[in-house]
Design a protein around this motif. Structure first.
Motif, PDB file in Angstrom:
ATOM      1  N   HIS A 117       1.463   6.283  -6.990  1.00  0.00           N
ATOM      2  CA  HIS A 117       0.178   6.816  -7.453  1.00  0.00           C
ATOM      3  C   HIS A 117      -0.579   7.483  -6.305  1.00  0.00           C
ATOM      4  O   HIS A 117      -1.536   6.915  -5.776  1.00  0.00           O
ATOM      5  CB  HIS A 117      -0.695   5.699  -8.028  1.00  0.00           C
ATOM      6  N   PRO A 118      -0.185   8.687  -5.918  1.00  0.00           N
ATOM      7  CA  PRO A 118      -0.912   9.352  -4.823  1.00  0.00           C
ATOM      8  C   PRO A 118      -2.324   9.735  -5.265  1.00  0.00           C
ATOM      9  O   PRO A 118      -2.512  10.246  -6.368  1.00  0.00           O
ATOM     10  CB  PRO A 118      -0.068  10.591  -4.520  1.00  0.00           C
ATOM     11  N   TRP A 131       0.835  -1.210   0.000  1.00  0.00           N
ATOM     12  CA  TRP A 131       0.000   0.000   0.000  1.00  0.00           C
ATOM     13  C   TRP A 131       0.869   1.257   0.000  1.00  0.00           C
ATOM     14  O   TRP A 131       0.617   2.192  -0.758  1.00  0.00           O
ATOM     15  CB  TRP A 131      -0.938  -0.035   1.204  1.00  0.00           C
ATOM     16  N   LEU A 132       1.892   1.292   0.853  1.00  0.00           N
ATOM     17  CA  LEU A 132       2.765   2.469   0.913  1.00  0.00           C
ATOM     18  C   LEU A 132       3.564   2.644  -0.378  1.00  0.00           C
ATOM     19  O   LEU A 132       3.772   3.767  -0.843  1.00  0.00           O
ATOM     20  CB  LEU A 132       3.700   2.378   2.115  1.00  0.00           C
ATOM     21  N   LEU A 133       3.987   1.534  -0.968  1.00  0.00           N
ATOM     22  CA  LEU A 133       4.676   1.596  -2.250  1.00  0.00           C
ATOM     23  C   LEU A 133       3.746   2.172  -3.315  1.00  0.00           C
ATOM     24  O   LEU A 133       4.131   3.033  -4.107  1.00  0.00           O
ATOM     25  CB  LEU A 133       5.166   0.202  -2.653  1.00  0.00           C
ATOM     26  N   HIS A 134       2.510   1.720  -3.312  1.00  0.00           N
ATOM     27  CA  HIS A 134       1.537   2.217  -4.286  1.00  0.00           C
ATOM     28  C   HIS A 134       1.224   3.692  -4.060  1.00  0.00           C
ATOM     29  O   HIS A 134       1.064   4.450  -5.016  1.00  0.00           O
ATOM     30  CB  HIS A 134       0.252   1.383  -4.225  1.00  0.00           C
ATOM     31  N   TYR A 155      -8.012   6.508  -6.120  1.00  0.00           N
ATOM     32  CA  TYR A 155      -8.726   6.277  -4.866  1.00  0.00           C
ATOM     33  C   TYR A 155      -9.107   4.810  -4.678  1.00  0.00           C
ATOM     34  O   TYR A 155      -9.184   4.327  -3.559  1.00  0.00           O
ATOM     35  CB  TYR A 155      -9.982   7.153  -4.765  1.00  0.00           C
ATOM     36  N   ILE A 156      -9.353   4.100  -5.763  1.00  0.00           N
ATOM     37  CA  ILE A 156      -9.737   2.685  -5.660  1.00  0.00           C
ATOM     38  C   ILE A 156      -8.601   1.860  -5.049  1.00  0.00           C
ATOM     39  O   ILE A 156      -8.821   1.153  -4.066  1.00  0.00           O
ATOM     40  CB  ILE A 156     -10.197   2.135  -7.021  1.00  0.00           C
TER      41      ILE A 156
END
Length: 165
Positions: free
Chosen positions: A30-31, A23-26, A39-40
């Protein structure tokens, strides 16, 4: 605490750490503040990192957690594979496929799936001498059930991309 509880807690911690890491990598790549499409995966990451480990803690909600975890992994796999295919550059070689696509991220997702499956199987064991799962391969909770759903979701996603252009 007996060994089964310690093992279950360890697996749940592993699920939490692999989920929070992904999740943190993503979030770094992609903020959600840059694009509303992000947001998904942002919400899916919160669900994976915080809600699923909690659901896996209780016997009554393990089946639900197992299904949600599996479908989040499949959706992530499909969308990242599609992104990799669309943005692939260079010759098609094994090295390019492994190193220039989201193959590593997809592998992390399937690690998350196997941890969830291990927790589910551990909780389903009646004794240490319990034999391997029996029954029809294409029925829940066997891997065939997941493969059918992965194929079906991939087909629906591909048809959606083709028909909605």
């Amino acid at each position: 605490m007996n060994r089964k509880i310690v093992l279950k807690c360890t697996l749940i911690a592993g699920l939490f750490f692999i989920s929070i890491g992904g999740w943190l990598l993503h979030l770094r790549i992609h903020p959600p503040t840059k694009d509303t499409d992000f947001y998904i995966p942002f919400i899916a990451g919160i669900l994976s990192a915080f809600c699923l480990p909690l659901l896996f803690c209780f016997r009554r909600t393990i089946a639900l957690a197992y299904i949600i975890n599996g479908f989040l992994v499949m959706i992530g796999t499909i969308t990242m594979a599609q992104f990799s295919i669309v943005n692939f550059k260079g010759p098609v070689t094994l090295t390019n496929i492994i190193l220039t696509t989201l193959f590593a991220d997809i592998a992390m997702l399937w690690g998350k799936f196997t941890i969830g499956k291990a927790i589910f199987d551990l909780e389903s064991l009646k004794s240490d001498a319990d034999r391997s799962a029996q029954g029809r391969f294409l029925r829940y909770p066997h891997m065939g059930w997941w493969l059918i759903h992965l194929f079906a979701l991939s087909l629906v996603y591909a048809l959606g991309n083709i028909l909605w252009k």
